[in-house]
Scaffold this motif. Structure first.
Motif, PDB file in Angstrom:
ATOM      1  N   ASP A 350       0.844  -1.215   0.000  1.00  0.00           N
ATOM      2  CA  ASP A 350       0.000   0.000   0.000  1.00  0.00           C
ATOM      3  C   ASP A 350       0.871   1.254   0.000  1.00  0.00           C
ATOM      4  N   LYS A 351       1.914   1.238   0.815  1.00  0.00           N
ATOM      5  CA  LYS A 351       2.838   2.373   0.846  1.00  0.00           C
ATOM      6  C   LYS A 351       3.537   2.529  -0.496  1.00  0.00           C
ATOM      7  N   LYS A 353       2.361   1.695  -3.463  1.00  0.00           N
ATOM      8  CA  LYS A 353       1.403   2.260  -4.421  1.00  0.00           C
ATOM      9  C   LYS A 353       1.223   3.765  -4.180  1.00  0.00           C
ATOM     10  N   GLU A 354       1.181   4.141  -2.909  1.00  0.00           N
ATOM     11  CA  GLU A 354       1.014   5.556  -2.547  1.00  0.00           C
ATOM     12  C   GLU A 354       2.173   6.391  -3.089  1.00  0.00           C
ATOM     13  N   GLU A 358       2.280   9.398  -5.967  1.00  0.00           N
ATOM     14  CA  GLU A 358       2.885  10.709  -5.720  1.00  0.00           C
ATOM     15  C   GLU A 358       3.944  11.039  -6.771  1.00  0.00           C
ATOM     16  N   PRO A 362       0.394   6.396 -10.984  1.00  0.00           N
ATOM     17  CA  PRO A 362      -0.652   5.716 -10.203  1.00  0.00           C
ATOM     18  C   PRO A 362      -1.004   4.337 -10.747  1.00  0.00           C
TER      19      PRO A 362
END
Length: 528
Positions: A350-351, A353-354, A358, A362
């Motif tokens: 998840d981190k 992908k985040e 940024e 994406p």
């Protein structure tokens, strides 16, 4: 008189035949009938070349280590500096002058005298070339070449036949350790043009032949400067790329020693009466490198995202059988100056992908991951490791096609910056943090050993200061600062520090794996 003479001659002839019969008995141990000791070393790949200063791969150094000598050398299983071709030395108080007294009576394998002029010619060859592609190690360890701003060595001069003086432009704390490195082995000046394929040194073994991708044969140097050594008469390095095939060759007695043992095979080897295991002291790192000059890896957040996307624990479980530990820094914990306070990038998709979002990706992106074609001490199976990493990356939308080449081509292309992502690793040459952080990640070493082509001015200033500082505790603090920068900038995903396993037949004696990955076989023998 004539009759007496014939009778005496007949008696002598009978006695000679009887003595000859005793000496030729298969169970006797007469000196002339001593069985030739030939050791066959099975390894994962062939050498790229045999000129010490032009290669960077461990397979080349395995052979080079046994053909040449350096001015000073490491201990049997550590990186403490000991005399070698230089029997003693003095260092000036300001750390800028090193005076070496050389051994007398030493000859190169072609009969040339080893002397101070030979040392000067070797260093002049390296320092004046200006070719970081050809002499990558020299540029990495001595700050470039003569005339470059960061070059460490000002001059190398022969004071007399057996005295050589090095004058430095600036102090270099690991200077002696650098001189002990295999790339700075001394070759015969008259053979410089041939060293790549026909090496000539002063070492325990002489080059005989090279059948590419098959075997390199060495023979005993009868005039070796260490009395009574080497113990072996011949050494053959055989290339057997597949780990299982290499182990089978050991089991059947086709070879005496092998490296690149699959971690999953260690227990079987330990339980076999006719075999023995060895473990190389760990001083390495395996890593996934990013070409930081190439999009999207010129974006720090992309590099950080991929650091969160690789499951190191799963890699260790799948491919190392617990004989490795996860890496969080570009240097192993055994090296002074290791920063254990750094928090590792957690495996967090998840981190990842985040951070990709940024960075402007994406939906992820398509790329390549290059995989080593040969087993290495820090990575038993590069292709399988690449597959596992690619599967991790696919979960965050990064599609990575796996690419590979023949070993020498692979290294050349990665060095030239052709790979977007690549698997590689490093076994320390001298036990110093400089040999990891400066050699692999400083801007001065782009085009040589800095395969990620990473450049950071703040990091460079810290690493040069650490090189020039004699206080070891101060140096350690500087290297800890450097690792903070590297952790943030993330030019790699540091993967593992491994404890590589080797195996041999029970009759192999005196073999002690060296933490640098290059083993001198001078004291090795085969028992009956």
């Amino acid at each position: 008189m004539k009759k007496g003479f014939l009778w005496a001659l007949a008696v002598i002839m009978v006695m000679s035949v009887a003595l000859a019969g005793c000496n030729s008995d298969s169970g006797g141990d007469g000196g002339d009938d001593k069985k030739e000791q030939t050791l066959i070393f099975g390894r994962g790949g062939d050498s790229v070349g045999l000129d010490p200063a032009t290669v960077t791969d461990g397979e080349s150094f395995k052979v080079i280590k046994n053909v040449y000598d350096t001015l000073v050398e490491y201990g049997e299983q550590d990186t403490e500096v000991n005399p070698s071709l230089a029997k003693e030395w003095e260092v000036s108080e300001d750390g800028l002058t090193y005076t070496f007294k050389l051994r007398e009576g030493v000859k190169f394998h072609n009969g040339e005298d080893f002397n101070a002029e030979a040392v000067v010619k070797n260093f002049e060859r390296w320092m004046t070339s200006g070719d970081s592609g050809k002499f990558a190690y020299y540029a990495s360890m001595f700050g470039g070449f003569k005339g470059d701003e960061g070059h460490v060595i000002k001059s190398v001069e022969a004071k007399d036949e057996h005295t050589v003086v090095f004058t430095l432009n600036r102090p270099q704390a690991p200077f002696l350790k650098n001189l002990a490195m295999t790339p700075f082995s001394i070759g015969a000046p008259g053979e410089f043009d041939k060293l790549e394929t026909e090496p000539v040194g002063t070492g325990p073994f002489k080059f005989v032949s090279w059948k590419r991708n098959d075997r390199i044969t060495l023979e005993k140097n009868e005039d070796f400067w260490r009395d009574g050594l080497p113990k072996l008469d011949k050494v053959i390095f055989r290339a057997i790329p597949d780990n299982s095939n290499r182990l089978n060759a050991l089991k059947t007695g086709e070879v005496h020693l092998i490296d690149g043992v699959n971690p999953s095979d260690v227990e079987e080897i330990k339980n076999a009466e006719e075999l023995q295991t060895f473990f190389r002291p760990s001083m390495n790192v395996g890593y996934l490198g990013f070409n930081t000059e190439m999009e999207p890896f010129n974006n720090k957040k992309v590099r950080q995202a991929l650091n969160h996307a690789v499951d190191k624990d799963a890699l260790i479980k799948a491919f190392y059988e617990g004989q490795a530990e996860p890496a969080k820094n570009p240097m192993p914990p055994v090296i002074k100056g290791y920063n254990d306070e750094i928090e590792p990038y957690e495996f967090d998709l998840d981190k990842a992908k985040e951070l990709l979002a940024e960075a402007g990706y994406p939906d992820g992106f398509k790329t390549e991951i290059w995989a080593m074609p040969v087993p290495r001490p820090y990575m038993p199976d590069g292709k399988k490791a690449a597959e596992a990493i690619a599967a991790n990356l696919a979960k965050i939308g990064v599609e990575a096609e796996i690419v590979s080449y023949e070993w020498g081509t692979y290294l050349e292309k990665v060095q030239k910056g052709e790979a977007p992502m690549f698997l590689l690793g490093w076994t320390g040459d001298n036990g110093d943090a400089d040999n990891f952080l400066y050699t692999l990640l400083d801007k001065d070493t782009i085009g040589s050993n800095n395969y990620s082509r990473f450049a950071n001015d703040e990091l460079h200033d810290i690493l040069v200061e650490a090189q020039s500082t004699p206080d070891e505790d101060k140096r350690a603090e500087l290297y800890k600062e450097a690792q903070v920068i590297l952790h943030e900038e993330a030019p790699w995903v540091p993967l593992v520090h491994s404890e590589p396993a080797l195996a041999g037949l029970k009759n192999v004696e005196g073999f002690k794996p060296h933490p640098t990955g290059s083993d001198k076989l001078t004291n090795v023998s085969l028992s009956e």
